[in-house]
Design an enzyme around this catalytic site. Structure first.
Site, mmCIF file in Angstrom:
data_model
loop_
_atom_site.group_PDB
_atom_site.id
_atom_site.type_symbol
_atom_site.label_atom_id
_atom_site.label_comp_id
_atom_site.label_asym_id
_atom_site.label_seq_id
_atom_site.Cartn_x
_atom_site.Cartn_y
_atom_site.Cartn_z
ATOM 1 N N THR A 1 -10.862 2.452 -18.922
ATOM 2 C CA THR A 1 -10.108 3.647 -18.552
ATOM 3 C C THR A 1 -8.792 3.710 -19.316
ATOM 4 O OG1 THR A 1 -11.024 3.423 -16.310
ATOM 5 C CG2 THR A 1 -9.195 4.928 -16.571
ATOM 6 N N SER B 1 -1.047 -3.084 -16.770
ATOM 7 C CA SER B 1 -0.585 -2.185 -15.725
ATOM 8 C C SER B 1 -0.231 -2.884 -14.421
ATOM 9 C CB SER B 1 -1.652 -1.112 -15.513
ATOM 10 O OG SER B 1 -1.169 -0.140 -14.653
ATOM 11 N N ASP C 1 5.051 0.234 -11.008
ATOM 12 C CA ASP C 1 4.117 -0.877 -11.221
ATOM 13 C C ASP C 1 4.478 -1.720 -12.439
ATOM 14 O OD1 ASP C 1 3.462 0.978 -13.150
ATOM 15 O OD2 ASP C 1 1.348 0.426 -13.156
ATOM 16 N N ASP D 1 3.789 -1.813 -15.630
ATOM 17 C CA ASP D 1 4.231 -1.198 -16.884
ATOM 18 C C ASP D 1 5.014 0.091 -16.674
ATOM 19 O OD1 ASP D 1 1.927 0.104 -15.990
ATOM 20 O OD2 ASP D 1 1.357 0.714 -18.013
ATOM 21 N N ASP E 1 4.347 3.012 -15.141
ATOM 22 C CA ASP E 1 3.823 4.382 -15.157
ATOM 23 C C ASP E 1 3.377 4.882 -13.782
ATOM 24 O OD1 ASP E 1 1.566 2.801 -15.061
ATOM 25 O OD2 ASP E 1 0.604 3.667 -16.846
ATOM 26 N N ARG E 2 3.180 3.978 -12.837
ATOM 27 C CA ARG E 2 2.782 4.433 -11.499
ATOM 28 C C ARG E 2 4.003 4.537 -10.593
ATOM 29 N NH1 ARG E 2 -2.937 1.899 -9.764
ATOM 30 N NH2 ARG E 2 -3.985 2.185 -11.759
ATOM 31 N N THR F 1 -11.203 10.675 -14.576
ATOM 32 C CA THR F 1 -10.152 9.674 -14.378
ATOM 33 C C THR F 1 -9.712 9.111 -15.726
ATOM 34 O OG1 THR F 1 -10.970 9.086 -12.213
ATOM 35 C CG2 THR F 1 -9.689 7.410 -13.360
ATOM 36 N N GLU G 1 -2.615 11.943 -10.642
ATOM 37 C CA GLU G 1 -3.832 11.277 -10.200
ATOM 38 C C GLU G 1 -3.592 10.608 -8.857
ATOM 39 O OE1 GLU G 1 -6.328 9.483 -13.528
ATOM 40 O OE2 GLU G 1 -4.317 8.782 -13.910
ATOM 41 N N GLU G 2 -4.679 10.449 -8.140
ATOM 42 C CA GLU G 2 -4.605 9.783 -6.844
ATOM 43 C C GLU G 2 -4.138 8.321 -6.977
ATOM 44 O OE1 GLU G 2 -6.793 7.137 -6.392
ATOM 45 O OE2 GLU G 2 -7.632 7.582 -8.379
ATOM 46 N N LYS H 1 1.597 8.886 -17.639
ATOM 47 C CA LYS H 1 2.218 9.071 -16.338
ATOM 48 C C LYS H 1 3.532 8.294 -16.328
ATOM 49 C CE LYS H 1 -0.930 5.684 -14.225
ATOM 50 N NZ LYS H 1 -2.030 5.492 -15.177
ATOM 51 N N ARG I 1 -14.953 2.347 -6.095
ATOM 52 C CA ARG I 1 -13.930 3.170 -5.455
ATOM 53 C C ARG I 1 -14.618 4.315 -4.727
ATOM 54 N NH1 ARG I 1 -9.544 0.825 -7.577
ATOM 55 N NH2 ARG I 1 -9.135 0.798 -9.814
HETATM 56 C C1 G16 Z 1 -5.290 3.669 -15.347
HETATM 57 C C2 G16 Z 1 -5.464 5.047 -15.889
HETATM 58 C C3 G16 Z 1 -5.474 6.053 -14.787
HETATM 59 C C4 G16 Z 1 -6.504 5.686 -13.753
HETATM 60 C C5 G16 Z 1 -6.269 4.279 -13.262
HETATM 61 C C6 G16 Z 1 -7.390 3.785 -12.358
HETATM 62 O O1 G16 Z 1 -4.017 3.520 -14.815
HETATM 63 O O2 G16 Z 1 -4.434 5.386 -16.790
HETATM 64 O O3 G16 Z 1 -5.782 7.282 -15.346
HETATM 65 O O4 G16 Z 1 -6.448 6.576 -12.675
HETATM 66 O O5 G16 Z 1 -6.228 3.406 -14.351
HETATM 67 O O6 G16 Z 1 -8.561 3.784 -13.091
HETATM 68 P P1 G16 Z 1 -9.880 3.145 -12.524
HETATM 69 O O7 G16 Z 1 -10.153 3.895 -11.255
HETATM 70 O O8 G16 Z 1 -10.896 3.359 -13.591
HETATM 71 O O9 G16 Z 1 -9.576 1.695 -12.224
HETATM 72 P P2 G16 Z 1 -3.145 2.257 -15.151
HETATM 73 O O10 G16 Z 1 -1.893 2.455 -14.342
HETATM 74 O O11 G16 Z 1 -3.981 1.072 -14.730
HETATM 75 O O12 G16 Z 1 -2.934 2.315 -16.627
#
Ligand code: G16
Length: 543
Positions: A18, A113, A277, A279, A281-282, A344, A363-364, A376, A496
């Site tokens: 992802t 992340s 978080d 890095d 972004d969350r 996603t 995103e959720e 993000k 999920r």
């Molecule tokens: C990444 C992606 C997001 C995604 C999240 C969860 O976030 O950038 O778009 O919603 O993973 O993805 P999954 O449901 O496939 O685990 P991050 O913050 O991990 O870079």
């Protein structure tokens, strides 16, 4: 300076997920594992000779070593200039901002992340393109294909670069520039938000707790919240980035940031509690006595963004990932702007933002952002909330309740079954996909399945198609259960399950979320046989 070409053999498991390639640190430490992946990225790009590459990470274990490798490989492959955050630090949104403000060719972001760090923790490498956003699937597919055939990589033989000294040095024909990781980002935030109004609010006794989770946001939050905005010293906790995040899981959800939730619900609660978080972004935003779900936060930010100077002209549209609740769609409909539903992964928002079809995305999974970067942005979301609270002169809880009263409430929860056996999880998804045609119209107690499909996305900008992005069961009353396997896990599989129900009646909007969704939750387990397939009767994380 001599350029060496080193023979290597492919690893067959370097598929970007992802969000880039994520594996355990010891996996990345295998001979040539990093070199193979970085060379495969460079081999999949064209026209970067003499151009600028931005490099930085969230400071986790193996960050510095990997940056040294990248520096030497970038020089050997012909980049003209490499810009690195001091100490190897750049939050993901700050890296995106820097790529954009420098007009760089692209960037490498080193992070896993929200996943834990340390010698046995997680690590990751992600390539971002010139718009500052994660590489689209066309490029990540090419990178993966290259990793499977690679037979050599290029590297210069040179001593390590001093990552802790600001300024420029040369490595062969390439300039290496070590920059302050915060400066550029802080200027951007000052342009977007009403710092004077937020500063006045803090001066009048507004209180806050921001948990940087010993991860990358600490320096940014301290400089902006306590520095530029005058929040009380001590507002930012765990503000030093540590290679192992202090042994914690830097995921700002209700499990790993429970202390913050408990504080926000206590008698001594500050006006706002927030976190970001690994890095940066969350985000997590909790008002005194009121948790704001990420899906609601997206909708509320879209509805109020015009209160921030950077968005005073209004927004062009809103995008959300498919599993994110439909709360934002209702705002877009009322404002008369477009709403987009994407798979996603933040990478799917890039084209919509570049074409100005949308201004705000979310995103959720605790991600919210806008067209200011192509990632993000955790601190941006927190500053947006501070700006909204300062402008409306209302508490977070009052703003949330007013929103539900006018738009209705989307009760929403995600149930994660983490690190389950991959074969079982794949069998569950496989048999669900097979049964899809038979589910439409079936009744389960009071719930009737109105639609059952596997989400597919057609990108309106570049025409690309992405299939099999998650199974949706949509019920006659609009309630929804969505199933997908995570693309960011580093061990086994994570199932999920996303559960949502819309409640327009203001007198029914204060029910505890799991209670409001109880019948859907029970059905989400029985309808696909989660326990039979995974051996788990209960999820490991509920958010
Ligand atoms: C990444 C992606 C997001 C995604 C999240 C969860 O976030 O950038 O778009 O919603 O993973 O993805 P999954 O449901 O496939 O685990 P991050 O913050 O991990 O870079």
């Amino acid at each position: 300076m001599s350029v060496k070409t080193v023979a290597t053999k492919p690893y067959l498991d370097q598929a970007p997920g992802t969000s880039g390639l994520r594996k355990k640190v010891p996996h990345f430490q295998q001979p040539n594992y990093v070199e193979n992946f970085v060379q495969s990225i460079f081999d999949s790009l064209e026209g970067f000779a003499g151009k600028t590459l931005v490099v930085g990470g969230d400071g986790r274990y193996f960050n510095r070593e990997t940056i040294q490798t990248v520096v030497k490989m970038a020089a050997a492959n012909g980049f003209g200039r490499l810009v690195v955050g001091k100490g190897g630090i750049l939050s993901t949104p700050a890296a995106s901002a820097l790529i954009r403000s420098l007009g760089a060719f692209g960037g490498l972001i080193l992070s896993a992340s929200h996943n834990p760090g340390g010698p046995d923790g997680d690590f990751g490498i992600k390539y971002n393109i010139g718009n500052g956003g994660p590489a689209p699937e066309k490029i990540t597919n090419a990178i993966f294909a290259r990793t499977r055939t690679i037979d050599a990589y290029r590297i210069v033989e040179a001593p390590d670069v001093d990552l802790d000294k600001l300024g420029q040095t040369r490595l062969g024909a390439m300039t290496v520039e070590i920059v302050d990781p915060v400066a550029d980002y802080r200027k951007l935030m000052e342009r977007l938000f009403d710092f004077a109004a937020i500063r006045a609010m803090f001066a009048n006794g507004f209180t806050m707790r921001f948990d940087a989770m010993s991860a990358v946001t600490g320096p940014y939050a301290k400089a902006i919240l306590e520095g530029a905005l005058g929040a009380a010293p001590g507002t930012v906790i765990n503000g030093e980035p540590l290679p192992d995040f202090g042994g914690h899981h830097p995921d700002p959800n209700l499990v790993h940031a429970k202390h913050l939730y408990d504080l926000a619900m206590s008698a001594d609660a500050p006006d706002i509690c927030a976190a970001s978080d690994g890095d940066g972004d969350r985000n997590l935003v909790i008002g005194r006595g009121m948790f704001v779900t990420p899906s609601d936060s997206l909708a509320m930010i879209a509805a109020n963004a015009h209160l921030a100077p950077g968005y005073a002209k209004g927004i062009s549209g809103v995008a959300r990932s498919m599993p994110t609740s439909a709360a934002a769609d209702r705002v877009a409909a009322k404002m008369g702007v477009s709403a987009y539903e994407t798979p996603t992964g933040w990478k799917f928002f890039g084209n919509l933002l570049d074409a100005d079809l949308v201004t705000i995305c979310g995103e959720e999974s605790a991600g919210t952002g806008s067209n200011h970067v192509r990632e993000k942005d955790g601190l941006w979301a927190v500053l947006m909330w501070l700006n909204i609270v300062a402008a409306r002169k209302q508490s977070v809880a009052d703003i949330v309740r007013a929103h539900w009263a006018s738009y209705g409430r989307n009760y929403y929860s995600r149930h994660d079954y983490e690190e389950v056996d991959a074969a079982g999880a794949n069998a569950l998804m496989g048999s669900l996909r097979e049964r899809l045609p038979t589910l439409k119209g079936r009744r389960f107690g009071a719930l009737t399945v109105a639609e059952a499909d596997d989400f597919a996305y057609h990108d309106p900008v570049d025409g690309s198609d992405s299939a099999r992005q998650g199974v949706r069961l949509i019920f006659a009353d609009g309630a929804r259960i969505v199933y997908r396997l995570s693309g960011t896990g580093t061990a086994g599989a994570t199932l999920r399950v996303y559960i949502e129900r819309y409640e327009p009646d203001a007198s029914k909007q204060e029910i505890e979320t799991q209670t409001a969704l109880a019948d859907l939750v029970a059905l989400s387990r029985s309808i696909v046989g989660i326990e039979q397939h995974t051996g788990r009767a209960e999820p490991s994380v509920i958010t």
